[in-house]
Write a protein that holds these residues in place. Sequence first.
Motif, PDB file in Angstrom:
ATOM      1  N   ASP A  32       0.830  -1.204   0.000  1.00 27.93           N
ATOM      2  CA  ASP A  32       0.000   0.000   0.000  1.00 27.93           C
ATOM      3  C   ASP A  32       0.867   1.257   0.000  1.00 27.93           C
ATOM      4  OD1 ASP A  32      -2.532   1.220  -0.032  1.00 27.93           O
ATOM      5  OD2 ASP A  32      -2.635   1.287   2.148  1.00 27.93           O
ATOM      6  N   THR A  33       1.929   1.263   0.779  1.00 30.38           N
ATOM      7  CA  THR A  33       2.826   2.409   0.863  1.00 30.38           C
ATOM      8  C   THR A  33       3.544   2.663  -0.451  1.00 30.38           C
ATOM      9  OG1 THR A  33       3.123   2.144   3.236  1.00 30.38           O
ATOM     10  CG2 THR A  33       4.852   3.345   2.058  1.00 30.38           C
ATOM     11  N   VAL A  34       4.076   1.617  -1.068  1.00 29.96           N
ATOM     12  CA  VAL A  34       4.796   1.782  -2.334  1.00 29.96           C
ATOM     13  C   VAL A  34       3.833   2.260  -3.430  1.00 29.96           C
ATOM     14  CG1 VAL A  34       6.024   0.535  -4.169  1.00 29.96           C
ATOM     15  CG2 VAL A  34       6.689   0.239  -1.780  1.00 29.96           C
ATOM     16  N   ILE A  35       2.647   1.677  -3.495  1.00 34.63           N
ATOM     17  CA  ILE A  35       1.664   2.098  -4.495  1.00 34.63           C
ATOM     18  C   ILE A  35       1.310   3.566  -4.317  1.00 34.63           C
ATOM     19  CG2 ILE A  35      -0.754   1.850  -5.219  1.00 34.63           C
ATOM     20  CD1 ILE A  35      -0.396  -1.208  -4.569  1.00 34.63           C
ATOM     21  N   ASN A  36       0.948   3.952  -3.107  1.00 30.86           N
ATOM     22  CA  ASN A  36       0.490   5.320  -2.892  1.00 30.86           C
ATOM     23  C   ASN A  36       1.612   6.349  -2.989  1.00 30.86           C
ATOM     24  OD1 ASN A  36      -2.494   5.447  -2.432  1.00 30.86           O
ATOM     25  ND2 ASN A  36      -1.922   3.718  -1.143  1.00 30.86           N
ATOM     26  N   SER A  37       2.812   6.019  -2.565  1.00 31.67           N
ATOM     27  CA  SER A  37       3.912   6.970  -2.727  1.00 31.67           C
ATOM     28  C   SER A  37       4.217   7.158  -4.214  1.00 31.67           C
ATOM     29  CB  SER A  37       5.154   6.539  -1.941  1.00 31.67           C
ATOM     30  OG  SER A  37       5.660   5.320  -2.398  1.00 31.67           O
ATOM     31  N   TRP A  38       4.093   6.093  -5.004  1.00 36.64           N
ATOM     32  CA  TRP A  38       4.288   6.207  -6.453  1.00 36.64           C
ATOM     33  C   TRP A  38       3.177   7.053  -7.076  1.00 36.64           C
ATOM     34  CZ3 TRP A  38       1.628   5.279 -10.849  1.00 36.64           C
ATOM     35  CH2 TRP A  38       2.346   5.365 -12.030  1.00 36.64           C
ATOM     36  N   LEU A  39       1.931   6.832  -6.671  1.00 37.17           N
ATOM     37  CA  LEU A  39       0.807   7.618  -7.208  1.00 37.17           C
ATOM     38  C   LEU A  39       0.987   9.109  -6.935  1.00 37.17           C
ATOM     39  CD1 LEU A  39      -2.240   5.376  -6.261  1.00 37.17           C
ATOM     40  CD2 LEU A  39      -1.492   5.968  -8.582  1.00 37.17           C
ATOM     41  N   ALA A  41       3.966  10.720  -6.265  1.00 31.55           N
ATOM     42  CA  ALA A  41       5.164  11.239  -6.930  1.00 31.55           C
ATOM     43  C   ALA A  41       5.045  11.244  -8.454  1.00 31.55           C
ATOM     44  CB  ALA A  41       6.388  10.425  -6.509  1.00 31.55           C
ATOM     45  N   GLU A  42       4.515  10.187  -9.024  1.00 27.29           N
ATOM     46  CA  GLU A  42       4.503  10.036 -10.484  1.00 27.29           C
ATOM     47  C   GLU A  42       3.149  10.323 -11.122  1.00 27.29           C
ATOM     48  OE1 GLU A  42       7.315   9.587 -12.129  1.00 27.29           O
ATOM     49  OE2 GLU A  42       8.405   9.446 -10.220  1.00 27.29           O
ATOM     50  N   GLY A  43       2.074  10.026 -10.407  1.00 27.25           N
ATOM     51  CA  GLY A  43       0.735  10.198 -10.970  1.00 27.25           C
ATOM     52  C   GLY A  43       0.084  11.525 -10.631  1.00 27.25           C
ATOM     53  N   GLY A  44       0.732  12.298  -9.760  1.00 25.78           N
ATOM     54  CA  GLY A  44       0.192  13.593  -9.387  1.00 25.78           C
ATOM     55  C   GLY A  44      -1.032  13.523  -8.499  1.00 25.78           C
ATOM     56  N   GLU A 121     -13.507   8.419 -14.609  1.00 30.30           N
ATOM     57  CA  GLU A 121     -12.587   7.946 -15.638  1.00 30.30           C
ATOM     58  C   GLU A 121     -11.175   8.441 -15.357  1.00 30.30           C
ATOM     59  OE1 GLU A 121     -12.153   7.791 -20.479  1.00 30.30           O
ATOM     60  OE2 GLU A 121     -13.953   8.633 -19.574  1.00 30.30           O
ATOM     61  N   LEU A 122     -10.207   7.540 -15.511  1.00 28.28           N
ATOM     62  CA  LEU A 122      -8.799   7.892 -15.342  1.00 28.28           C
ATOM     63  C   LEU A 122      -8.328   8.651 -16.576  1.00 28.28           C
ATOM     64  CD1 LEU A 122      -7.605   4.502 -13.896  1.00 28.28           C
ATOM     65  CD2 LEU A 122      -7.536   6.695 -12.710  1.00 28.28           C
ATOM     66  N   THR A 123      -7.818   9.858 -16.387  1.00 26.52           N
ATOM     67  CA  THR A 123      -7.375  10.693 -17.501  1.00 26.52           C
ATOM     68  C   THR A 123      -6.077  11.393 -17.134  1.00 26.52           C
ATOM     69  OG1 THR A 123      -8.651  12.591 -16.701  1.00 26.52           O
ATOM     70  CG2 THR A 123      -9.769  11.129 -18.266  1.00 26.52           C
ATOM     71  N   GLY A 124      -5.531  12.114 -18.077  1.00 28.38           N
ATOM     72  CA  GLY A 124      -4.405  13.008 -17.855  1.00 28.38           C
ATOM     73  C   GLY A 124      -3.153  12.351 -17.315  1.00 28.38           C
ATOM     74  N   THR A 125      -2.496  13.076 -16.420  1.00 29.10           N
ATOM     75  CA  THR A 125      -1.218  12.638 -15.851  1.00 29.10           C
ATOM     76  C   THR A 125      -1.336  11.301 -15.148  1.00 29.10           C
ATOM     77  OG1 THR A 125      -0.551  14.939 -15.543  1.00 29.10           O
ATOM     78  CG2 THR A 125       0.650  13.289 -14.269  1.00 29.10           C
ATOM     79  N   LEU A 126      -2.416  11.107 -14.418  1.00 26.98           N
ATOM     80  CA  LEU A 126      -2.585   9.854 -13.679  1.00 26.98           C
ATOM     81  C   LEU A 126      -2.662   8.676 -14.631  1.00 26.98           C
ATOM     82  CD1 LEU A 126      -2.908   8.327 -11.055  1.00 26.98           C
ATOM     83  CD2 LEU A 126      -5.344   8.923 -11.062  1.00 26.98           C
ATOM     84  N   ARG A 127      -3.471   8.783 -15.670  1.00 25.47           N
ATOM     85  CA  ARG A 127      -3.599   7.683 -16.624  1.00 25.47           C
ATOM     86  C   ARG A 127      -2.272   7.429 -17.345  1.00 25.47           C
ATOM     87  NH1 ARG A 127      -7.695   4.691 -18.096  1.00 25.47           N
ATOM     88  NH2 ARG A 127      -7.221   3.242 -19.741  1.00 25.47           N
ATOM     89  N   SER A 128      -1.597   8.489 -17.759  1.00 30.52           N
ATOM     90  CA  SER A 128      -0.306   8.334 -18.445  1.00 30.52           C
ATOM     91  C   SER A 128       0.707   7.634 -17.554  1.00 30.52           C
ATOM     92  CB  SER A 128       0.237   9.699 -18.867  1.00 30.52           C
ATOM     93  OG  SER A 128      -0.612  10.292 -19.809  1.00 30.52           O
ATOM     94  N   ALA A 129       0.747   8.018 -16.288  1.00 28.44           N
ATOM     95  CA  ALA A 129       1.685   7.399 -15.349  1.00 28.44           C
ATOM     96  C   ALA A 129       1.359   5.919 -15.161  1.00 28.44           C
ATOM     97  CB  ALA A 129       1.643   8.137 -14.015  1.00 28.44           C
ATOM     98  N   LEU A 130       0.075   5.597 -15.026  1.00 31.48           N
ATOM     99  CA  LEU A 130      -0.323   4.195 -14.869  1.00 31.48           C
ATOM    100  C   LEU A 130       0.004   3.378 -16.118  1.00 31.48           C
ATOM    101  CD1 LEU A 130      -3.693   4.798 -12.999  1.00 31.48           C
ATOM    102  CD2 LEU A 130      -1.651   3.675 -12.064  1.00 31.48           C
TER     103      LEU A 130
END
Length: 136
Positions: A32-39, A41-44, A121-130
Amino acid sequence: MGYAHWEVVPTRWKDNDVYGHVNNVVHYSLMDTVINSWLIAEGGLDIHRGPVIGLCVESHCNYHAAVEFPERLAIGLRVGHLGRSSVRYEVGIHRADRSECVAEGHFVHVFVDRETRRPVELTGTLRSALEALRAG
């Protein structure tokens, strides 16, 4: 292994249980920590004030080997499935040198409107990062 992102994290003294190994619930916390810290930092993802939040609707973990404090673990992260409003993360917990996978798991997030809790719907920076984390 095929993980797009790696993060090394230490175990903590309090992670050991009475049997002398890191308790199973700690593995979920690490994922959970690794996922959320990545979201963040990288997904905005703005977890405090953003209009969209991710809710965990499913999680699972298979354990392959015991881990003890003090030990550093390499956590591998990738996206196994990316839907319209949901994502399935696949996580591998390895010894720091990646010589052995000690546990494998997954988390499914559904992204929702913070106020209504309805899927968005997942869009923008978050979708690109995923998309950049996709397996394969």
